[in-house]
Design a protein around this motif. Structure first.
Motif, PDB file in Angstrom:
ATOM      1  N   ARG A  63       0.820  -1.209   0.000  1.00  0.00           N
ATOM      2  CA  ARG A  63       0.000   0.000   0.000  1.00  0.00           C
ATOM      3  C   ARG A  63       0.855   1.260   0.000  1.00  0.00           C
ATOM      4  O   ARG A  63       0.319   2.368  -0.061  1.00  0.00           O
ATOM      5  CB  ARG A  63      -0.945  -0.005   1.206  1.00  0.00           C
ATOM      6  CG  ARG A  63      -2.024  -1.078   1.112  1.00  0.00           C
ATOM      7  CD  ARG A  63      -3.049  -0.939   2.215  1.00  0.00           C
ATOM      8  NE  ARG A  63      -4.133  -1.894   2.045  1.00  0.00           N
ATOM      9  CZ  ARG A  63      -5.197  -1.687   1.276  1.00  0.00           C
ATOM     10  NH1 ARG A  63      -5.308  -0.552   0.614  1.00  0.00           N
ATOM     11  NH2 ARG A  63      -6.141  -2.601   1.173  1.00  0.00           N
ATOM     12  N   ASP A  64       2.163   1.088   0.092  1.00  0.00           N
ATOM     13  CA  ASP A  64       3.061   2.236   0.010  1.00  0.00           C
ATOM     14  C   ASP A  64       3.192   2.640  -1.458  1.00  0.00           C
ATOM     15  O   ASP A  64       3.611   1.842  -2.297  1.00  0.00           O
ATOM     16  CB  ASP A  64       4.431   1.876   0.597  1.00  0.00           C
ATOM     17  CG  ASP A  64       5.357   3.075   0.653  1.00  0.00           C
ATOM     18  OD1 ASP A  64       5.905   3.446  -0.406  1.00  0.00           O
ATOM     19  OD2 ASP A  64       5.539   3.639   1.747  1.00  0.00           O
ATOM     20  N   SER A  65       2.851   3.868  -1.774  1.00  0.00           N
ATOM     21  CA  SER A  65       2.802   4.304  -3.172  1.00  0.00           C
ATOM     22  C   SER A  65       4.175   4.269  -3.839  1.00  0.00           C
ATOM     23  O   SER A  65       4.291   3.931  -5.024  1.00  0.00           O
ATOM     24  CB  SER A  65       2.214   5.714  -3.270  1.00  0.00           C
ATOM     25  OG  SER A  65       2.985   6.642  -2.523  1.00  0.00           O
ATOM     26  N   ALA A  66       5.231   4.605  -3.093  1.00  0.00           N
ATOM     27  CA  ALA A  66       6.572   4.605  -3.679  1.00  0.00           C
ATOM     28  C   ALA A  66       7.034   3.187  -4.000  1.00  0.00           C
ATOM     29  O   ALA A  66       7.714   2.959  -5.008  1.00  0.00           O
ATOM     30  CB  ALA A  66       7.563   5.282  -2.733  1.00  0.00           C
ATOM     31  N   VAL A  67       6.672   2.240  -3.159  1.00  0.00           N
ATOM     32  CA  VAL A  67       7.039   0.841  -3.396  1.00  0.00           C
ATOM     33  C   VAL A  67       6.299   0.297  -4.611  1.00  0.00           C
ATOM     34  O   VAL A  67       6.900  -0.294  -5.521  1.00  0.00           O
ATOM     35  CB  VAL A  67       6.738  -0.027  -2.155  1.00  0.00           C
ATOM     36  CG1 VAL A  67       6.942  -1.506  -2.475  1.00  0.00           C
ATOM     37  CG2 VAL A  67       7.630   0.383  -0.987  1.00  0.00           C
ATOM     38  N   SER A  68       4.989   0.488  -4.644  1.00  0.00           N
ATOM     39  CA  SER A  68       4.208  -0.032  -5.773  1.00  0.00           C
ATOM     40  C   SER A  68       4.600   0.657  -7.077  1.00  0.00           C
ATOM     41  O   SER A  68       4.641   0.024  -8.138  1.00  0.00           O
ATOM     42  CB  SER A  68       2.711   0.129  -5.508  1.00  0.00           C
ATOM     43  OG  SER A  68       2.373   1.479  -5.258  1.00  0.00           O
ATOM     44  N   SER A  70      -3.434  -2.388 -10.593  1.00  0.00           N
ATOM     45  CA  SER A  70      -2.251  -1.548 -10.777  1.00  0.00           C
ATOM     46  C   SER A  70      -1.437  -2.015 -11.975  1.00  0.00           C
ATOM     47  O   SER A  70      -0.951  -1.210 -12.779  1.00  0.00           O
ATOM     48  CB  SER A  70      -1.394  -1.587  -9.509  1.00  0.00           C
ATOM     49  OG  SER A  70      -0.239  -0.796  -9.652  1.00  0.00           O
ATOM     50  N   LEU A  71      -1.313  -3.319 -12.110  1.00  0.00           N
ATOM     51  CA  LEU A  71      -0.563  -3.899 -13.226  1.00  0.00           C
ATOM     52  C   LEU A  71      -1.245  -3.592 -14.558  1.00  0.00           C
ATOM     53  O   LEU A  71      -0.590  -3.204 -15.531  1.00  0.00           O
ATOM     54  CB  LEU A  71      -0.456  -5.411 -13.023  1.00  0.00           C
ATOM     55  CG  LEU A  71       0.447  -6.188 -13.976  1.00  0.00           C
ATOM     56  CD1 LEU A  71       1.889  -5.746 -13.811  1.00  0.00           C
ATOM     57  CD2 LEU A  71       0.318  -7.681 -13.709  1.00  0.00           C
ATOM     58  N   LEU A  72      -2.542  -3.742 -14.604  1.00  0.00           N
ATOM     59  CA  LEU A  72      -3.287  -3.466 -15.836  1.00  0.00           C
ATOM     60  C   LEU A  72      -3.178  -1.996 -16.224  1.00  0.00           C
ATOM     61  O   LEU A  72      -3.066  -1.657 -17.409  1.00  0.00           O
ATOM     62  CB  LEU A  72      -4.760  -3.847 -15.651  1.00  0.00           C
ATOM     63  CG  LEU A  72      -5.065  -5.329 -15.410  1.00  0.00           C
ATOM     64  CD1 LEU A  72      -6.546  -5.520 -15.130  1.00  0.00           C
ATOM     65  CD2 LEU A  72      -4.627  -6.177 -16.595  1.00  0.00           C
ATOM     66  N   LEU A  73      -3.199  -1.137 -15.229  1.00  0.00           N
ATOM     67  CA  LEU A  73      -3.186   0.301 -15.479  1.00  0.00           C
ATOM     68  C   LEU A  73      -1.924   0.750 -16.199  1.00  0.00           C
ATOM     69  O   LEU A  73      -1.979   1.586 -17.107  1.00  0.00           O
ATOM     70  CB  LEU A  73      -3.333   1.050 -14.151  1.00  0.00           C
ATOM     71  CG  LEU A  73      -3.410   2.575 -14.226  1.00  0.00           C
ATOM     72  CD1 LEU A  73      -4.656   2.998 -14.993  1.00  0.00           C
ATOM     73  CD2 LEU A  73      -3.411   3.176 -12.827  1.00  0.00           C
ATOM     74  N   VAL A  74      -0.776   0.202 -15.810  1.00  0.00           N
ATOM     75  CA  VAL A  74       0.480   0.646 -16.416  1.00  0.00           C
ATOM     76  C   VAL A  74       0.823  -0.140 -17.676  1.00  0.00           C
ATOM     77  O   VAL A  74       1.595   0.322 -18.514  1.00  0.00           O
ATOM     78  CB  VAL A  74       1.659   0.526 -15.420  1.00  0.00           C
ATOM     79  CG1 VAL A  74       1.415   1.380 -14.204  1.00  0.00           C
ATOM     80  CG2 VAL A  74       1.917  -0.914 -15.024  1.00  0.00           C
TER      81      VAL A  74
END
Length: 242
Positions: free
Chosen positions: A155-160, A195-199
């Motif tokens: 859930r950490d934005s920098a990690v994801s 998240s994976l689909l989005l990028v």
């Protein structure tokens, strides 16, 4: 350079970690390929007690030097060995030093495995800096992707975001292969799938072919349905924005 040599000659036999630290800090503030000989002396000759008190600055200086010039494998081995006997602040400095060193020197297999493993560290800055190292590699061993997928759930934005920047380099076929290996597809939670689909996918056409790969896969039914559900939702979102 003469100044550093003179000062080094005066303090190299010192047992005062404050004096040694001050000298190492000067080296890191004025990085030069010739400074490696001074760092080498401290790595090889300090007793354990003094070494523990100066290793943070020693590692930083080694990274600054490695950012400028090729360094020998022995220094990577030193970082690898030190990592396993250090607190999280020193461990984080080691990962940052490795990132700098990778700009001029090829990382050893042992170091790359270490970077992949530290993605499991509880300390978030270590994860973020490890992802930066992986992003700069020309080739990431496939086995490391299990941990990359695992931290994509963060859930950490920098990690994801660090995970996404790595994964967006691959086409849909490679991405599917990575998910398929060792049942990595079981790792991703719904938000990580989104998240994976989005990028990865910008068009319905590419997304549909990826959907077919999953539909025809041998994945466990419950996991396959979760992916298809997220893909169908994402397809509707893309269609609305056309």
């Amino acid at each position: 350079m003469a100044f550093f040599k003179q000062e080094f000659d005066e303090i190299k036999e010192s047992n005062n970690p404050v004096i040694i630290n001050d000298f190492i800090i000067k080296l890191s503030e004025n990085p030069n390929k010739d400074h490696i000989k001074y760092l080498n002396y401290f790595i090889d000759n300090l007793n354990t007690q003094i070494h523990d008190k100066v290793k943070l600055n020693l590692i930083y200086a080694l990274g600054e030097t490695g950012n400028l010039t090729l360094i020998e494998e022995k220094y990577l081995n030193f970082l690898h060995e030190t990592y396993h006997h250090s607190d999280r602040w020193v461990r984080n400095e080691i990962i940052q030093a490795i990132d700098k060193i990778s700009k001029k020197s090829k990382l050893t297999e042992k170091i790359i495995v270490l970077i992949g493993n530290v993605l499991n560290d509880d300390y978030t800055p270590i994860k973020i800096n490890a992802l930066k190292v992986l992003l700069n590699l020309t080739q990431i061993p496939d086995l490391i992707f299990k941990n990359i997928f695992r931290v994509l759930n963060s859930r950490d934005s920098a990690v994801s975001e660090g995970c996404r920047r790595i994964l967006e380099q691959f086409d849909k076929h490679k991405l599917f292969d990575l998910l398929n290996q060792l049942e990595n597809y079981k790792i991703l939670k719904p938000r990580a799938i989104r998240s994976l689909l989005l990028v990865q996918f910008k068009s319905i056409l590419n997304l549909e072919s990826f959907r077919e790969m999953i539909l025809n896969s041998n994945w466990d039914d419950s996991y396959r349905m979760n992916y298809l559900k997220e893909i169908d939702t994402f397809q509707r979102i893309i269609a609305k924005n056309l």
